[in-house]
Design a protein around this motif. Sequence first.
Motif, mmCIF file in Angstrom:
data_model
loop_
_atom_site.group_PDB
_atom_site.id
_atom_site.type_symbol
_atom_site.label_atom_id
_atom_site.label_comp_id
_atom_site.label_asym_id
_atom_site.label_seq_id
_atom_site.Cartn_x
_atom_site.Cartn_y
_atom_site.Cartn_z
ATOM 1 N N SER A 16 21.249 90.413 76.112
ATOM 2 C CA SER A 16 20.272 91.091 76.549
ATOM 3 C C SER A 16 20.397 92.520 77.989
ATOM 4 C CB SER A 16 18.784 89.870 76.525
ATOM 5 O OG SER A 16 18.841 89.457 77.712
ATOM 6 N N GLN A 65 25.323 93.795 77.928
ATOM 7 C CA GLN A 65 26.054 92.691 76.984
ATOM 8 C C GLN A 65 27.837 92.087 78.396
ATOM 9 O OE1 GLN A 65 27.666 95.301 73.753
ATOM 10 N NE2 GLN A 65 25.743 94.998 72.436
ATOM 11 N N ASP A 118 29.618 82.233 74.571
ATOM 12 C CA ASP A 118 29.211 81.920 73.702
ATOM 13 C C ASP A 118 29.359 80.325 73.316
ATOM 14 O OD1 ASP A 118 31.846 82.575 73.654
ATOM 15 O OD2 ASP A 118 31.850 83.689 71.436
ATOM 16 N N LEU A 136 31.139 91.652 71.088
ATOM 17 C CA LEU A 136 29.818 91.103 70.925
ATOM 18 C C LEU A 136 29.675 91.713 69.415
ATOM 19 C CD1 LEU A 136 27.145 88.852 71.195
ATOM 20 C CD2 LEU A 136 26.526 91.420 72.144
ATOM 21 N N LYS A 137 29.599 90.625 68.512
ATOM 22 C CA LYS A 137 29.438 90.321 67.018
ATOM 23 C C LYS A 137 27.993 89.166 66.716
ATOM 24 C CE LYS A 137 32.586 93.753 65.236
ATOM 25 N NZ LYS A 137 33.752 93.579 64.933
ATOM 26 N N ASN A 138 26.492 89.588 65.975
ATOM 27 C CA ASN A 138 25.784 87.999 65.478
ATOM 28 C C ASN A 138 25.617 87.004 66.432
ATOM 29 O OD1 ASN A 138 26.013 90.021 63.353
ATOM 30 N ND2 ASN A 138 27.055 89.398 62.344
ATOM 31 N N ASN A 139 26.257 87.744 68.089
ATOM 32 C CA ASN A 139 25.868 86.646 69.191
ATOM 33 C C ASN A 139 26.844 85.758 69.720
ATOM 34 O OD1 ASN A 139 23.500 87.117 70.266
ATOM 35 N ND2 ASN A 139 22.069 85.787 69.058
ATOM 36 N N THR A 140 28.195 86.608 68.362
ATOM 37 C CA THR A 140 30.115 85.714 69.475
ATOM 38 C C THR A 140 30.053 87.011 69.305
ATOM 39 O OG1 THR A 140 30.581 85.777 66.753
ATOM 40 C CG2 THR A 140 29.299 84.177 67.519
ATOM 41 N N ASN A 158 34.192 88.241 69.679
ATOM 42 C CA ASN A 158 35.895 88.265 69.826
ATOM 43 C C ASN A 158 36.068 88.390 70.929
ATOM 44 O OD1 ASN A 158 35.352 87.901 66.749
ATOM 45 N ND2 ASN A 158 35.411 89.737 66.514
ATOM 46 N N ASN A 165 33.568 81.586 63.682
ATOM 47 C CA ASN A 165 33.832 82.902 62.698
ATOM 48 C C ASN A 165 34.709 83.962 64.049
ATOM 49 O OD1 ASN A 165 32.796 81.921 60.787
ATOM 50 N ND2 ASN A 165 30.615 81.657 61.556
ATOM 51 N N THR A 166 35.190 83.906 64.719
ATOM 52 C CA THR A 166 35.414 84.441 65.648
ATOM 53 C C THR A 166 36.865 84.716 66.341
ATOM 54 O OG1 THR A 166 35.740 82.940 67.590
ATOM 55 C CG2 THR A 166 33.680 84.809 67.312
#
Length: 248
Positions: A18, A21, A73, A92-96, A98, A117-118
């Motif tokens: 929040s 990042q 994460d 950061l993508k969808n609270n996960t 890479n 998913n990362t």
Amino acid sequence: MLSRLFLYIIFLPLFLFSQNQEVAIITKNKGSVQYQKNKSEELIKKINPGFELYNKDLLTTGSDGFAMFAYLDDGSLVKLHKDSKLYVGGDLKNNTINKEVNVDDGFILFDIKKQKNTQFKVVTPSSVASVKGTVFILDVTDFGDVFYGLEGTVEVLNKESNQKFSLQKSKKISSSIDGVLNIDNISNEDILYLKAVQEETGSEMYQIDENEIDTGNINQESETKELVIILTNSLGEEKRLIIKFNEQ
């Protein structure tokens, strides 16, 4: 302080990213550790547990330095031992996140949680390692890299030759700057070396049990190799045909 740090990591998804990042935090440090923020010329020589890390931030340890950081994460840990240089990476993508770290030099231990998913990539001047969830040590020098498998599986690609091997427990992969990729067993001498470097730092040792490390002959059936065939059409355009095989 430790309990507060533990709660910070556990309850992180409630407010993840929040604020600007951040992708990771320092969980422990000792000795000479320097920090440089992405695109900033300012060098910070004093950091503490809880210090926030962002994409492309630089961490450097001196001859007596140690730093450990955790991704926010999933809690994956990266431990920099002496004389190491590493760029933190996270998208950061969808609270996960890479994750991709770039290691220029040093002795680094990776304790990576299973990536769902990362992705988690480790990039050096010689190699690219794709990590799904495992524990391994990376030793980077001017001549290339040595990957030591302690748990799980890591796919290691040599940038120069595009040769690829799968690193498993008890194995080591040597990846040279001139394109040579070799796989072998972790030897008793290797175990002594890995322990000595960690003991020299005197912090956060990974306990290597010699009884669980197979130092026998390598199983050649486990070696995955690639044959690269370059095809050229009438327009001079090139395509690569890559054939993977196990050499027995």
